[in-house]
Design a protein around this motif. Structure first.
Motif, mmCIF file in Angstrom:
data_model
loop_
_atom_site.group_PDB
_atom_site.id
_atom_site.type_symbol
_atom_site.label_atom_id
_atom_site.label_comp_id
_atom_site.label_asym_id
_atom_site.label_seq_id
_atom_site.Cartn_x
_atom_site.Cartn_y
_atom_site.Cartn_z
ATOM 1 N N VAL A 60 5.890 -4.247 8.812
ATOM 2 C CA VAL A 60 4.540 -4.751 8.535
ATOM 3 C C VAL A 60 3.659 -3.569 8.145
ATOM 4 N N ALA A 61 3.140 -3.612 6.926
ATOM 5 C CA ALA A 61 2.291 -2.530 6.417
ATOM 6 C C ALA A 61 1.129 -3.137 5.636
ATOM 7 N N ALA A 74 5.887 -1.569 12.393
ATOM 8 C CA ALA A 74 4.598 -1.580 11.700
ATOM 9 C C ALA A 74 4.106 -0.155 11.508
ATOM 10 N N ILE A 75 3.496 0.092 10.351
ATOM 11 C CA ILE A 75 2.940 1.415 10.038
ATOM 12 C C ILE A 75 1.577 1.265 9.384
ATOM 13 N N GLY A 76 0.827 2.360 9.354
ATOM 14 C CA GLY A 76 -0.436 2.390 8.633
ATOM 15 C C GLY A 76 -1.594 1.807 9.410
ATOM 16 N N ASP A 77 -2.628 1.428 8.669
ATOM 17 C CA ASP A 77 -3.876 0.978 9.278
ATOM 18 C C ASP A 77 -3.715 -0.263 10.133
ATOM 19 N N VAL A 78 -2.683 -1.055 9.883
ATOM 20 C CA VAL A 78 -2.494 -2.277 10.671
ATOM 21 C C VAL A 78 -2.197 -1.946 12.130
ATOM 22 N N THR A 79 -1.766 -0.693 12.404
ATOM 23 C CA THR A 79 -1.524 -0.268 13.778
ATOM 24 C C THR A 79 -2.741 0.409 14.397
ATOM 25 N N GLY A 124 0.829 -1.200 0.000
ATOM 26 C CA GLY A 124 0.000 0.000 0.000
ATOM 27 C C GLY A 124 0.864 1.251 0.000
ATOM 28 N N SER A 125 0.225 2.388 0.167
ATOM 29 C CA SER A 125 0.933 3.662 0.074
ATOM 30 C C SER A 125 2.061 3.768 1.094
ATOM 31 N N GLY A 126 1.810 3.367 2.341
ATOM 32 C CA GLY A 126 2.825 3.462 3.377
ATOM 33 C C GLY A 126 3.987 2.526 3.135
#
Length: 487
Positions: free
Chosen positions: A138-139, A335-340, A14-16
């Protein structure tokens, strides 16, 4: 020679994830990225981009009558869903290729496979091949979920809306968040008869009360049947004789959540509801709809990834728990993005990816700044916001509220009833703008610029000193001289 195959392995395209991979590679690091679905992730393939294109498509319907009011001899046109959908898919294919080209040009090795963590430094692909990395990012983003109720499988989710085989005549949307409200406005603009159920007292919970009240009013003006304090009691195929005739659905947890949800993306979704769906609601009404869209929440993609097995902490909502530097309980895993599940916005994921690279590959520890993030909700009219709501601000300190609502020149001339809202929440103590809220056409564009001033700590007097641009809607944000209330 390094003891690892890569300096960085990114899981998620994804973008991140893509931004982090490219920027890390630019430092000279050896980087790889795995993505098992389509490159670009939620935003590019099944979120922000296709949604905004649908917003544009839906806005033309009102444009025909507006044009006639301005003297143009135009007739109402007919919307062809198949033409738009095919063009949309072509554009998404183009954007996906752009992302792949960017990765290739940056020297990032791409694996079109699902990847899971085997330990703190190893990931494994679906074919069993294992790769090692000094750092793992993890993204993997998130996915929409359906409620745990009988026959929920008959409904669709936001990912499915872009691939409908035909435009429905009627649609029930369940939910009151920004995704639900955006699609309600989009589909109504395309000529669909839209009904929306939300179990809460008012849509857009967590946003400014005055702003969300106006948006609800404008949605009803567009013909959307918006029912608050309402939810589904029962749903089944319209031709089913008894509720017992329908097959109950499993919960998301029982189905294996992330993978099965994501594998269903970008497919023909007619099977999600063969034929019309009968629904009974908590307000006692019954109705039949071509489709039922569940916009009732999203969950991070963390299931069956090996995270907990290697010591990564997973939170109550399934999110990866990280510190201010996006580091997990396993030092080599970030980890970055929506997964966080911190702030689930594409630009935030990109910023988190940049901060990660600064911290890990540039030796410049950089915490992620989640304060004063401007955002927009693409209802019609749009809602742009930054900072605190009036309700939150008055709980913290004494405030003044400056607010105006009016019919803008363009639509007033066309005889339309729509109104806009400009609102500033100001600290009495230091005069800083604590919150700015705009409900208006192109509010997203306005809040981006207003957000710079608010982020810099602008005061009400700074706004007052700014000369208005006339005639514009946005000039009202610098011409409000007296507070309408204090709290």
């Amino acid at each position: 020679m390094s003891e690892f195959d890569y300096d960085l392995f990114v899981i998620g395209g994804g973008s991140g994830g893509v931004r982090a991979a490219r920027v890390a590679a630019a430092t000279g690091a050896k980087v790889a990225l795995a993505e098992y679905n389509r490159m670009g992730g939620t935003c590019v393939i099944r979120g922000c981009v296709p949604k905004k294109l649908m917003v544009f498509a839906s806005s033309y319907r009102e444009g025909f009558s507006d044009a006639r009011a301005y003297g143009w001899d135009v007739k109402d046109g007919e919307f062809h869903w198949d033409v738009f959908r095919d063009h949309l898919n072509t554009e998404l294919d183009r954007l996906e290729q752009v992302y792949r080209n960017l990765l290739d040009g940056s020297g990032v090795e791409v694996f079109d496979s699902r990847a899971v963590l085997k330990d703190a430094h190893n990931v494994q692909f679906a074919n069993g091949v294992t790769k090692s990395a000094k750092h793992i990012l993890v993204a993997t983003g998130g996915h929409p979920v359906k409620p745990d109720m009988p026959n929920a499988h008959l409904g669709i989710v936001s990912d499915d809306i872009f691939n409908l085989p035909e435009l429905p005549r009627s649609l029930l949307i369940v939910g009151g968040g920004y995704i639900a409200c955006e699609f309600a406005c989009i589909m109504a603009g395309l000529g669909v008869k839209v009904t929306q159920f939300y179990r809460g007292a008012q849509i857009l919970r967590g946003f400014d009360d005055e702003a969300r009240g106006l948006i609800a009013e404008m949605m009803r003006e567009q013909g959307i049947e918006l029912h608050t304090g309402t939810n589904i009691v029962e749903m089944k195929p319209a031709d089913a004789q008894n509720p017992e005739d329908a097959v109950p659905t499993q919960s998301d947890a029982a189905m294996g959540a992330d993978v099965k949800q994501m594998q269903a993306l970008n497919t023909d979704v007619k099977g999600a509801g063969e034929g019309p769906i009968w629904v009974k609601s908590t307000n006692g009404r019954e109705g039949v709809f071509d489709y039922v869209l569940f916009a009732t929440g999203r969950s991070p993609n963390t299931t069956d990834m090996g995270l907990e097995e290697i010591g990564v902490e997973i939170g109550r909502r399934g999110e990866v728990v990280v510190d201010a530097y996006s580091q997990t309980a396993v030092p080599s895993v970030y980890a970055i993005g929506d997964v966080t599940n911190r702030v689930n916005l594409t630009p935030v994921a990109i910023r988190e990816g940049m901060a990660f690279v600064e911290t890990v590959f540039k030796g410049n520890p950089t915490p992620v700044d989640h304060d004063l993030i401007p955002s927009a909700i693409f209802t019609q009219p749009e809602y742009g916001t930054i900072g605190m709501t009036e309700e939150d601000a008055r709980e913290q300190e004494e405030i003044e509220v400056y607010c105006t609502s009016f019919r803008p020149m363009q639509t007033a001339f066309a005889g339309k009833p729509g109104r806009v809202l400009m609102k500033l929440v100001v600290s009495k103590a230091n005069r800083k703008i604590l919150g700015c809220h705009i409900v208006a056409p192109n509010a997203g564009e306005m809040i981006q610029l207003a957000g710079i001033a608010v982020k810099m700590g602008a005061t009400k007097e700074d706004f007052d000193r700014t000369v208005a641009v006339h005639p514009t809607m946005s000039e009202e944000i610098v011409t409000m001289r007296d507070p309408i209330r204090t709290a």
